[in-house]
Design a protein around this motif. Structure first.
Motif, PDB file in Angstrom:
ATOM      1  N   ASP A 172       4.320  -8.616   2.275  1.00 33.97           N
ATOM      2  CA  ASP A 172       5.135  -6.685   2.147  1.00 33.97           C
ATOM      3  C   ASP A 172       6.344  -7.014   3.622  1.00 33.97           C
ATOM      4  O   ASP A 172       5.325  -6.725   4.412  1.00 33.97           O
TER       5      ASP A 172
ATOM      6  N   ARG B  90      -2.159  -4.035  -0.723  1.00 35.08           N
ATOM      7  CA  ARG B  90      -3.337  -3.666   0.375  1.00 35.08           C
ATOM      8  C   ARG B  90      -4.719  -3.706  -1.130  1.00 35.08           C
ATOM      9  O   ARG B  90      -5.766  -3.912  -0.388  1.00 35.08           O
TER      10      ARG B  90
ATOM     11  N   SER C 125       3.656  -1.535  -1.376  1.00 30.42           N
ATOM     12  CA  SER C 125       3.058  -0.953  -0.494  1.00 30.42           C
ATOM     13  C   SER C 125       0.928  -0.751  -0.646  1.00 30.42           C
ATOM     14  O   SER C 125       0.153  -1.968  -0.387  1.00 30.42           O
TER      15      SER C 125
ATOM     16  N   LEU D  68      -2.632 -11.555   3.265  1.00 31.13           N
ATOM     17  CA  LEU D  68      -1.919 -11.040   3.158  1.00 31.13           C
ATOM     18  C   LEU D  68      -1.126 -10.450   5.173  1.00 31.13           C
ATOM     19  O   LEU D  68      -1.747 -10.380   5.840  1.00 31.13           O
TER      20      LEU D  68
ATOM     21  N   ASP E  31       0.938  -7.722   5.925  1.00 31.73           N
ATOM     22  CA  ASP E  31       0.898  -6.003   5.779  1.00 31.73           C
ATOM     23  C   ASP E  31       2.234  -5.520   6.538  1.00 31.73           C
ATOM     24  O   ASP E  31       2.654  -6.310   7.281  1.00 31.73           O
ATOM     25  N   GLN E  32       2.482  -4.369   6.587  1.00 29.13           N
ATOM     26  CA  GLN E  32       3.561  -4.033   7.301  1.00 29.13           C
ATOM     27  C   GLN E  32       3.462  -3.544   8.653  1.00 29.13           C
ATOM     28  O   GLN E  32       4.187  -3.407   9.698  1.00 29.13           O
TER      29      GLN E  32
END
Length: 317
Positions: free
Chosen positions: A159, A46, A42, A82, A84-85
């Motif tokens: 992700d 980023r 991760s 992106l 992401d989480q």
């Protein structure tokens, strides 16, 4: 080359998250990254998406240093989308308004058409008017993925996009991502290797902030570099030297699908169980006591307690 990483290092305080990561990505390539928790996956995404800055090393995007491009728009970089989480969606907007935030490059009619498509494909209809703060984790994940895909960036970075989805919905969204990203470059992280292998043509395995294998999907699955990669990328038998001798092979890492059941007396069938898309059998060597998992075909009427022979058949490199 669309993306090139050279000697990337990053640390949080005293914790070294990335240690000399390097690889490149061609236009249109689909790359999956797997690794145990804490391996740096991760963090790496980023950094690639210009959300964090490496302590050392250089990332080139279309031949230009990403650090100079990042300075033009902080945080992030519009050429790279992106997911992401943290999802990066607005909690005070509803589903459709969040999608529209990312659909700036689309005409109003194209954006409306896309929203209609993802309503069906992502099953968003039942909560499309709810504010994001009232959605479940799985609903937020679906919305974040829809937002990332509509951004129309040349490089799509995802992700764990399927981690909170049930099996049926996950298969539907994997097919949607594959279609939607057909002409894009894709970099995707996940814990379930079969999800990534369904989409990607290349895989990277990471461990403790380092790349331990970078290869095609077939190469990683059939010829993993070491035991860590073998177990990380799917169910695998790790053969002792004695078992390799009995099976007449120099291969230490053998998938259940690589083993062929035949007539013989060396291997006793102890257990039959269902795994994935078919039946599996656990066979124990009468000579060594070693236990192997084997994908069962239709050549025999298998019975627990009976003995069989085993041989190995791997695809050629």
């Amino acid at each position: 080359m669309l993306l090139e990483l050279k000697n990337i290092h990053f640390q949080y305080g005293e914790t070294k998250a990335l240690k000399g990561v390097k690889f490149s990505l061609k236009q249109g390539e689909k790359l999956g990254i797997i690794g145990a928790s804490g391996s740096g996956k991760s963090t790496l995404l980023r950094i690639i998406a210009a959300k964090q800055v490496p302590n050392k090393g250089v990332i080139y995007y279309k031949g230009e240093d990403l650090s100079s491009l990042r300075n033009e728009r902080v945080p992030g970089f519009e050429e790279i989308a992106l997911m992401d989480q943290d999802f990066n969606i607005s909690p005070d907007l509803n589903t459709d308004d969040n999608i529209l935030r990312f659909a700036r490059k689309l005409s109003p009619s194209a954006a409306k058409k896309y929203i209609s498509r993802v309503h069906r494909a992502f099953h968003l209809q039942s909560f499309k008017d709810k504010k994001v703060r009232y959605l479940s984790g799985g609903q937020k994940q679906r919305l974040a993925l829809a937002c990332a895909l509509v951004a129309d960036a040349p490089l799509l970075v995802l992700d764990e996009p399927f981690s909170q989805l049930d099996y049926i919905l996950k298969q539907e969204l994997i097919a949607f991502v594959e279609e939607q990203a057909r002409n894009k470059t894709l970099l995707i992280v996940g814990h379930e290797p079969s999800d990534l292998m369904a989409i990607c043509d290349r895989m990277i395995a990471m461990k403790a902030g380092k790349v331990v294998q970078d290869s095609t999907v077939d190469e990683m699955y059939h010829y993993p570099k070491n035991e860590y990669v073998a177990r990380l990328s799917g169910l695998c038998n790790v053969l002792s030297e004695a078992a390799q001798d009995v099976l007449n092979t120099g291969e230490a890492y053998v998938r259940p699908s690589h083993l062929v059941v035949e007539a013989g007396e060396e291997w006793q069938l102890e257990r039959i169980y269902f795994y994935g898309y078919g039946r599996m059998g656990s066979f124990r060597s009468r000579q060594m006591g070693e236990l192997l998992d084997v994908q069962l075909g239709n050549s025999f009427s298998y019975q627990r307690g009976l003995s069989y022979g085993l041989s190995i058949k791997k695809p050629q490199r």
